[in-house]
Design a protein around this motif. Structure first.
Motif, PDB file in Angstrom:
ATOM      1  N   GLU A 256      70.883  45.838 -26.700  1.00 50.08           N
ATOM      2  CA  GLU A 256      70.542  46.502 -25.431  1.00 50.08           C
ATOM      3  C   GLU A 256      71.119  45.689 -24.276  1.00 50.08           C
ATOM      4  OE1 GLU A 256      69.333  49.415 -25.252  1.00 50.08           O
ATOM      5  OE2 GLU A 256      68.941  49.542 -27.405  1.00 50.08           O
ATOM      6  N   PRO A 257      72.108  46.242 -23.568  1.00 46.56           N
ATOM      7  CA  PRO A 257      72.777  45.445 -22.533  1.00 46.56           C
ATOM      8  C   PRO A 257      71.873  45.140 -21.348  1.00 46.56           C
ATOM      9  CG  PRO A 257      73.513  47.723 -22.457  1.00 46.56           C
ATOM     10  CD  PRO A 257      72.637  47.607 -23.671  1.00 46.56           C
ATOM     11  N   ILE A 258      72.112  43.975 -20.766  1.00 53.49           N
ATOM     12  CA  ILE A 258      71.396  43.568 -19.550  1.00 53.49           C
ATOM     13  C   ILE A 258      72.369  43.762 -18.388  1.00 53.49           C
ATOM     14  CG2 ILE A 258      70.385  41.593 -18.342  1.00 53.49           C
ATOM     15  CD1 ILE A 258      69.603  40.562 -21.235  1.00 53.49           C
ATOM     16  N   THR A 259      71.984  44.534 -17.398  1.00 50.81           N
ATOM     17  CA  THR A 259      72.879  44.819 -16.268  1.00 50.81           C
ATOM     18  C   THR A 259      72.219  44.359 -14.966  1.00 50.81           C
ATOM     19  OG1 THR A 259      71.955  47.044 -16.042  1.00 50.81           O
ATOM     20  CG2 THR A 259      73.887  46.814 -17.443  1.00 50.81           C
ATOM     21  N   GLY A 260      73.020  44.355 -13.884  1.00 49.97           N
ATOM     22  CA  GLY A 260      72.484  43.886 -12.613  1.00 49.97           C
ATOM     23  C   GLY A 260      73.234  44.495 -11.435  1.00 49.97           C
TER      24      GLY A 260
END
Ligand SMILES: [Fe+2]
Length: 389
Positions: A256-260
């Motif tokens: 599950e990618p972590i984005t910002g």
């Protein structure tokens, strides 16, 4: 794997009497790591696991080095690695140092007449193409496109493919491969901020117990050599086991990618760690959502780590002229960054479909003769402003 697993039949207490239906004892084996301090498994066998009949051959499979000291960026066209019938012979070491080997393989057949054991290294096998079953002394795992298969050192295995079109990216690691410590609490449980959890990790589900005697060939890899050892009993003769040391599978599609709001650094993509390199998964994700953000990465000087990217699928936004199956090597000591036009191209983009595996090694990698056969020698000039390469 840092959580408990049990398969088959085991006695209620370790190191106690456990009898077969005919009254004979099962043979207990403690399979430990890092002496008695690391993860271990306790297994029960139909036969003594020690019955060596013959050591037939010994030969080197160590890589031949083309460039021992390297500062040149390379692109390797991975799908040009030839298809080879045999699984072990198909494995071509591209890059190497004293901690790991980075391997490409295109085997066309399953392992039939031998078993394989790597005594020195954990093996992380990424399935780019192919489906099948990893069969081990501690149970079986089905695999398909996108799976990482983690085989701890010493686990005897075979690999069955459903078809002849298989492409594997393998990291052979002399250092144990773990999930990152910062993802886990002090009991080992994966925490809420981890990009994956225990439910995503597939454990062996099917135990093959063969009570056979005869001649069983195990190709054992040790110190860069293969030793062909013949055992008197079938290596898959485990009636049951429990513990923490076993092979497992994890799909890159479950990361599950972590984005910002602005560009997130590579550690958010980290999937595995060792004390000598890290492995990251770049997966399809939404891009940065600050109105002024530049989604492409900035130039960076990884002064003390070599960076290897294996491109799996999707359009890789920071690179021009990169296809599936390619490897890029950006060595320590010099900066690298997006190709000309890539930063501008990324502005305003909402999402990416890129899929890639990254290996960052803390020691420099040597480039092998096998790698030079598929290398783009001009890649290092591909950042020139007017660059045609
Ligand atoms: Fe990079």
């Amino acid at each position: 794997m840092p959580f408990y697993h049990k398969l088959g039949n085991i006695p209620p207490k370790r190191h106690t009497i456990f009898r077969k239906p005919n009254g004979d004892l099962y043979y207990e084996q403690l399979f430990g790591t890092i002496g008695f301090d690391g993860m271990s498994t306790n297994s029960y066998h139909e036969h003594r696991p020690t019955q060596v009949k013959e050591i037939r051959k010994q030969y080197s499979v160590a890589p031949k080095i083309a460039k021992a000291n390297n500062i040149q960026s390379y692109r390797l066209r991975g799908f040009q690695v030839p298809q080879v019938e045999d699984y072990l012979e198909s494995r071509k070491i591209m890059l190497t140092n004293s901690d790991c080997n980075i391997i490409l393989a295109a085997p066309t057949t399953s392992t039939r007449d031998y078993f394989y054991k790597n005594t020195d290294a954990d093996e992380l096998i990424f399935i780019h193409k192919g489906t099948g079953k990893l069969r081990t002394m501690l149970g079986n795992l089905d695999f398909k496109y996108g799976d990482y298969l983690l085989v701890p050192r010493g686990i005897i295995y075979k690999i069955d493919f459903d078809t002849d079109d298989n492409r594997l990216f393998i990291v052979e690691s002399y250092r144990p491969i773990y999930t990152p410590k910062r993802y886990r609490n002090w009991f080992g449980q994966l925490l809420e901020h981890s990009p994956f959890c225990e439910r995503d990790i597939r454990r062996p589900y099917e135990l093959e117990t063969n009570n056979e005697e005869g001649e069983f060939l195990i190709k054992v890899k040790k110190q860069g050599d293969i030793f062909e050892m013949v055992y008197a009993t079938h290596p898959f003769d485990v009636i049951g086991y429990d513990g923490y040391n076993y092979p497992y599978a994890f799909s890159i599609h479950d990361f599950e990618p972590i984005t910002g709001r602005i560009h997130q650094p590579p550690p958010v993509h980290q999937t595995f760690e060792t004390d000598a390199f890290v492995i990251c998964s770049f997966v399809p994700r939404l891009y940065d959502y600050h109105p002024q953000s530049i989604p492409a990465p900035y130039n960076h000087s990884n002064i003390d780590s070599d960076e290897v990217l294996y491109y799996v699928d999707g359009d890789f936004m920071s690179r021009n002229d990169i296809d599936a199956g390619h490897i890029s090597l950006h060595p320590a000591g010099i900066p690298h960054g997006p190709h000309p036009g890539a930063a501008e191209r990324s502005i305003g983009k909402m999402e990416t479909e890129e899929l890639a595996v990254m290996v960052d090694t803390f020691k420099p990698l040597q480039v092998t003769e096998e790698a030079m056969k598929i290398a783009d020698e001009d890649y290092y000039k591909s950042w020139l402003e007017n660059g045609k390469h």
